[in-house]
Motif scaffolding. Sequence first.
Motif, PDB file in Angstrom:
ATOM      1  N   ALA A   1     -18.254  -2.778  -0.227  1.00 15.20           N
ATOM      2  CA  ALA A   1     -16.946  -0.986  -0.749  1.00 15.20           C
ATOM      3  C   ALA A   1     -15.416  -0.852  -0.657  1.00 15.20           C
ATOM      4  CB  ALA A   1     -17.785   0.289  -0.589  1.00 15.20           C
ATOM      5  N   ALA A   2     -14.899  -1.114   0.910  1.00 17.10           N
ATOM      6  CA  ALA A   2     -13.374  -1.050   1.139  1.00 17.10           C
ATOM      7  C   ALA A   2     -13.010  -2.245   0.372  1.00 17.10           C
ATOM      8  CB  ALA A   2     -13.334  -0.874   2.332  1.00 17.10           C
TER       9      ALA A   2
ATOM     10  N   GLN B   1       0.812  -1.324  -0.013  1.00 21.61           N
ATOM     11  CA  GLN B   1       0.394   0.353  -0.379  1.00 21.61           C
ATOM     12  C   GLN B   1       0.453   0.842  -0.038  1.00 21.61           C
ATOM     13  OE1 GLN B   1      -3.013  -0.003  -0.478  1.00 21.61           O
ATOM     14  NE2 GLN B   1      -3.593   2.340  -0.612  1.00 21.61           N
TER      15      GLN B   1
ATOM     16  N   VAL C   1     -13.604  -4.130  -2.456  1.00 21.89           N
ATOM     17  CA  VAL C   1     -13.100  -3.228  -3.879  1.00 21.89           C
ATOM     18  C   VAL C   1     -12.452  -2.227  -4.114  1.00 21.89           C
ATOM     19  CG1 VAL C   1     -14.455  -2.723  -5.925  1.00 21.89           C
ATOM     20  CG2 VAL C   1     -15.503  -4.470  -4.761  1.00 21.89           C
ATOM     21  N   THR C   2     -12.510  -1.000  -3.658  1.00 19.75           N
ATOM     22  CA  THR C   2     -11.623   0.448  -3.400  1.00 19.75           C
ATOM     23  C   THR C   2     -10.116  -0.062  -2.863  1.00 19.75           C
ATOM     24  OG1 THR C   2     -13.131   1.158  -2.182  1.00 19.75           O
ATOM     25  CG2 THR C   2     -13.637   1.138  -4.501  1.00 19.75           C
ATOM     26  N   PHE C   3     -10.128  -0.094  -1.744  1.00 19.02           N
ATOM     27  CA  PHE C   3      -8.700  -0.232  -0.891  1.00 19.02           C
ATOM     28  C   PHE C   3      -8.854  -1.607   0.204  1.00 19.02           C
ATOM     29  CE2 PHE C   3     -10.906   4.350  -0.925  1.00 19.02           C
ATOM     30  CZ  PHE C   3      -9.922   4.234  -1.864  1.00 19.02           C
ATOM     31  N   PRO C   4      -8.880  -2.607  -0.721  1.00 19.55           N
ATOM     32  CA  PRO C   4      -9.174  -4.149   0.425  1.00 19.55           C
ATOM     33  C   PRO C   4      -7.354  -4.170   0.859  1.00 19.55           C
ATOM     34  CG  PRO C   4      -8.542  -4.060  -1.957  1.00 19.55           C
ATOM     35  CD  PRO C   4      -8.833  -2.852  -2.531  1.00 19.55           C
TER      36      PRO C   4
END
Length: 301
Positions: free
Chosen positions: A214-215, A160, A217-220
């Motif tokens: 949602a996280a 990250q 998908v976007t910020f795993p």
Amino acid sequence: MIEKAVIVQGRRRTVRLLPSIVTILALCAGLSAVKFALDGTLGIALAMIGAAAVLDTLDGRLARLLDATTRMGAELDSLSDAISFGVAPALVLYVSFLHQYSAGWIIALIYAVSLVLRLARFNTLLDDDNRPDWEREYFVGVPAPAAALTALLPVAIHEQFGNGWWNSIGVVAIWTIFTALLAVSTIPTLAMKSVSVAPQAAALLLVLVALAAAALVTFPLILLMVLVALYLGHIPFAWRSQRWVAARPETWHHKPSERRAQRRATRGRPGLRVSSARLRLRRPNSRNIPKNRNFPGGLPR
């Protein structure tokens, strides 16, 4: 009629194989994590360990739901966990950071051996019929899937945020050994099957699940860090809960809401005693209090 009975029996046998099929898929996901780590795609390697953790949760629930629990399935599940959450994360960590140092392989071995020992103890406890029922609400030590994801936290931070102090050999070695110690320790952690949600909190839980999806998908990777932090943060609360239930084993059969109310009630009393002691307050003495016609013996205690 005979043909129908044979067809139904064949379908039942196929259905009973579903938990073992899911276990094999978890094993393949764990081994695939090593392959992707060797290819340098650490993000996919983390995803494979996460997929193995999800599949490991599903196979046990499927086995109980379909009444397909077998000795072979239990042994297969244990071997799959040892590879997916013991050997595979150790190799991913070694390929990622630890291979550059001679002591790195020793660190990887410590983690893998600790996870295997933790699984061996777990199997032994399952066969122990003398354990109190309330102990089944808690795991002894951190479970293997949670330990694997926790150990791989430096990999997630590296993917990250890039290079930093978090992927230095010292930090990775200390974190890996710390995770291994959590796995083989006797620290109680909550089992998911024992966690209950109050009806008034159901809507909030659904919202949190939607946010987590949602996280994912976007910020795993950020989601993984948050989940690991929340899991480690729950350990002190699980330890206090386990001590409370161990001192009152009869409450195990009460509803979760009743136990929560009892914990809150018993939690308040010691606090009052501590605050009184700190303030050096003394209990009122009826001999020192002027009598009142409403309370002839002094103020009520």
